[in-house]
Design a protein around this motif. Structure first.
Motif, short mmCIF file in Angstrom:
data_model
loop_
_atom_site.label_atom_id
_atom_site.label_comp_id
_atom_site.label_asym_id
_atom_site.label_seq_id
_atom_site.Cartn_x
_atom_site.Cartn_y
_atom_site.Cartn_z
N VAL A 117 48.09 -67.88 51.28
CA VAL A 117 49.15 -68.51 51.02
C VAL A 117 48.88 -69.43 49.73
O VAL A 117 48.22 -70.16 49.68
N VAL A 118 49.70 -69.13 48.69
CA VAL A 118 49.35 -69.60 47.41
C VAL A 118 50.65 -70.41 46.96
O VAL A 118 51.50 -69.70 46.80
N HIS A 119 50.07 -71.63 46.40
CA HIS A 119 51.23 -72.67 46.10
C HIS A 119 51.44 -72.23 44.41
O HIS A 119 50.77 -71.32 43.86
N GLY A 120 52.53 -73.05 44.17
CA GLY A 120 52.97 -72.90 42.74
C GLY A 120 52.31 -74.09 41.78
O GLY A 120 51.57 -74.88 42.10
N TRP A 121 52.86 -73.84 40.48
CA TRP A 121 52.42 -74.75 39.40
C TRP A 121 52.89 -76.35 39.89
O TRP A 121 54.03 -76.24 40.27
N THR A 122 52.00 -77.29 39.70
CA THR A 122 52.18 -78.65 40.19
C THR A 122 52.54 -78.79 41.73
O THR A 122 53.05 -79.83 42.30
N GLY A 123 52.39 -77.60 42.44
CA GLY A 123 52.25 -77.82 44.00
C GLY A 123 50.84 -78.09 44.48
O GLY A 123 50.18 -78.51 43.86
N GLU A 124 51.01 -77.81 45.66
CA GLU A 124 49.74 -77.98 46.72
C GLU A 124 49.83 -77.20 47.86
O GLU A 124 50.97 -76.93 48.45
N ALA A 125 48.54 -77.03 48.63
CA ALA A 125 48.87 -76.34 49.59
C ALA A 125 49.74 -76.97 50.84
O ALA A 125 50.41 -76.21 51.59
N SER A 126 50.02 -78.38 50.82
CA SER A 126 50.61 -79.02 51.75
C SER A 126 52.18 -78.48 51.65
O SER A 126 52.92 -78.47 52.68
N PHE A 127 52.66 -78.13 50.35
CA PHE A 127 53.95 -77.84 50.40
C PHE A 127 54.24 -76.57 51.02
O PHE A 127 55.54 -76.09 50.93
N MET A 128 53.48 -75.81 51.31
CA MET A 128 53.42 -74.37 51.97
C MET A 128 53.26 -74.36 53.51
O MET A 128 53.33 -73.20 53.83
N THR A 129 52.86 -75.30 54.10
CA THR A 129 52.74 -75.46 55.43
C THR A 129 53.92 -75.08 56.06
O THR A 129 53.77 -74.57 57.28
N ALA A 130 54.94 -75.28 55.94
CA ALA A 130 56.19 -74.96 56.52
C ALA A 130 56.56 -73.45 56.52
O ALA A 130 57.10 -72.81 57.52
N LEU A 131 55.96 -72.80 55.43
CA LEU A 131 55.89 -71.19 55.42
C LEU A 131 54.75 -70.74 56.23
O LEU A 131 54.97 -69.65 56.87
N ALA A 132 53.68 -71.48 56.06
CA ALA A 132 52.35 -70.85 56.70
C ALA A 132 52.41 -71.00 58.31
O ALA A 132 51.83 -69.96 58.78
N GLU A 133 52.97 -71.97 58.85
CA GLU A 133 52.94 -72.07 60.32
C GLU A 133 53.62 -71.05 61.18
O GLU A 133 53.14 -70.47 61.97
N PRO A 134 54.99 -70.48 60.63
CA PRO A 134 55.31 -69.31 61.20
C PRO A 134 54.50 -68.03 61.37
O PRO A 134 54.53 -67.12 61.94
N ILE A 135 53.65 -67.93 59.98
CA ILE A 135 52.93 -66.78 59.84
C ILE A 135 51.76 -66.85 60.93
O ILE A 135 51.32 -66.00 61.46
N ARG A 136 51.27 -68.24 61.09
CA ARG A 136 50.30 -68.55 61.79
C ARG A 136 50.52 -68.08 63.40
O ARG A 136 50.06 -67.48 64.03
N ARG A 137 51.78 -68.61 63.55
CA ARG A 137 52.36 -68.36 65.02
C ARG A 137 52.32 -66.90 65.44
O ARG A 137 52.26 -66.55 66.63
N ALA A 138 52.78 -66.07 64.43
CA ALA A 138 52.98 -64.57 64.58
C ALA A 138 51.55 -63.84 64.60
O ALA A 138 51.70 -62.86 64.98
#
Length: 240
Positions: free
Chosen positions: A35-56
């Motif tokens: 999971v790759v974040h955008g410019w001026t973002g960071e990994a923590s911004f992506m956790t809401a999207l990453a968590e359902p992927i992990r649960r899957a």
């Protein structure tokens, strides 16, 4: 997550590995989604999207690009971010699918393409592009408008990007990169994205046959990362 560091020429990039609750494949283990974040973002911004992927059932890897989040550095560029994406993917992969937001989509596809100035491609089967611009010139125009740059100043800025990227600024497009990589892709975009207009998604899908488009309304450029309907669409496509 378990915290990792991946050595790159731009410092030790901070990465985070989320293990699934159970492996969907007892022999080979879970497939890995980067999971790759955008410019001026960071990994923590992506956790809401990453968590359902992990649960899957997927092992989910996030990282902070150079000069972002907890990774070192005060400045970076598209090529450095692409190199870091490849290095994280190789160190913690093999990667089955990349899910990328905004600028992260172009960095990811440069890593997957592997042409100069990249040293080799990152092997990945599929990619999800969330709110991605199609053309780098769209990004430079937005940057120039925001900072009040003249046409000559914008041109100098773009020429520097061409020197770093070793290709014309007009060749930095998702359509060209995705066409070269030739992998299945899902494009997710919101009609009310005022940072990256919805027309970019339409260009990508029209320019690369077989690419799927899922459209949303009302989430914008950043809140799209936290919207349950979006995560359901992404996870549903991953499970195909």
């Amino acid at each position: 997550a378990s915290w990792r560091t991946v050595a790159t020429p731009y410092g030790d990039v901070r990465a985070y590995v989320f293990e699934p609750d159970r492996s969907p494949d007892a022999i080979s283990g879970p497939k890995i989604v980067l999971v790759v974040h955008g410019w001026t973002g960071e990994a923590s911004f992506m956790t809401a999207l990453a968590e359902p992927i992990r649960r899957a059932g997927y092992r989910t890897v996030l990282f902070d690009m150079p000069a972002h989040g907890l990774s070192p550095g005060r400045s970076t560029n598209l090529i450095e971010c692409a190199h870091a994406t490849r290095m994280v993917g190789e160190a913690l992969g093999p990667v089955h699918t990349i899910v990328a937001h905004s600028f992260g989509g172009m960095a990811s596809l440069l890593a997957m393409e592997g042409q100069s100035p990249m040293t080799r491609p990152l092997a990945t089967e599929r990619i999800v592009l969330v709110a991605s611009p199609n053309r780098l010139t769209e990004v430079t125009r937005h940057f120039a408008d925001h900072w009040g740059l003249s046409d000559a100043q914008r041109g100098a800025y773009e020429h520097r990007l061409e020197r770093i990227g070793k290709r014309s600024i007009h060749r930095f497009t998702i359509v060209e990169l995705l066409g070269t990589v030739g992998c299945p892709a899902l494009v997710v975009h919101d009609r009310q994205d005022w940072d990256v207009p919805y027309a970019a998604a339409e260009e990508i899908v029209a320019g690369v046959p077989g690419t799927e488009l899922v459209t949303f309304d009302g989430f914008g450029h950043r809140n799209i990362l936290f919207a349950p309907p979006v995560t359901r669409a992404v996870v549903g496509w991953l499970r195909k």
